[in-house]
Design a protein around this motif. Structure first.
Motif, PDB file in Angstrom:
ATOM      1  N   GLN A  36       0.810  -1.214   0.000  1.00 20.43           N
ATOM      2  CA  GLN A  36       0.000   0.000   0.000  1.00 20.43           C
ATOM      3  C   GLN A  36       0.848   1.270   0.000  1.00 20.43           C
ATOM      4  N   LYS A  66      -8.458   3.800   2.133  1.00 20.28           N
ATOM      5  CA  LYS A  66      -8.553   2.347   2.378  1.00 20.28           C
ATOM      6  C   LYS A  66      -7.169   1.738   2.492  1.00 20.28           C
ATOM      7  N   GLU A  67      -6.223   2.204   1.671  1.00 19.10           N
ATOM      8  CA  GLU A  67      -4.858   1.689   1.746  1.00 19.10           C
ATOM      9  C   GLU A  67      -4.206   2.032   3.089  1.00 19.10           C
ATOM     10  N   ASP A  70      -5.489  -0.535   5.511  1.00 19.15           N
ATOM     11  CA  ASP A  70      -4.840  -1.834   5.276  1.00 19.15           C
ATOM     12  C   ASP A  70      -3.397  -1.826   5.777  1.00 19.15           C
ATOM     13  N   HIS A  74      -1.137  -4.186   8.493  1.00 21.08           N
ATOM     14  CA  HIS A  74      -0.225  -5.047   7.728  1.00 21.08           C
ATOM     15  C   HIS A  74       0.865  -5.607   8.659  1.00 21.08           C
TER      16      HIS A  74
END
Length: 99
Positions: A36, A66-67, A70, A74
């Motif tokens: 991302q 959204k990234e 995420d 991660h």
């Protein structure tokens, strides 16, 4: 694009050029494994008033909000926080900006 700004106050505020180069290399290596992340930059605070509050700034660029979500969960980001930041950071604060 989303720019995430992370300000760091270290336990030990004395930063040598070698230490900063090593920290930057570790940061780039960890973040390079997170799909991302579009880019990451490490900066050292220069001004007197700012230096009392913060030592370093990370700028992390993403395509979407959204990234960012995420990225936060991660496994490589979690490992970076636990292995690199946790031992050296007294306080951190992060904000996200649409650019």
């Amino acid at each position: 694009m989303i720019k995430r700004i992370v300000l760091l106050k270290l336990h030990e505020s004395t930063i040598s050029a070698d230490w900063l180069a090593d920290f930057t290399a570790k940061t780039i290596a960890f973040f390079g494994e997170i799909p991302q992340v579009q880019s990451v930059h490490v900066s050292q605070t220069l001004e007197g008033e700012s230096r009392r509050s913060w030592d370093l700034m990370l700028e992390v660029l993403f395509r979407t909000a959204k990234e960012v979500d995420d990225y936060i969960v991660h496994p490589r980001h979690r490992a970076y926080v636990d292995e690199v930041l946790q031992p050296i950071v007294a306080f951190k604060k992060a904000w996200n900006f649409r650019v």
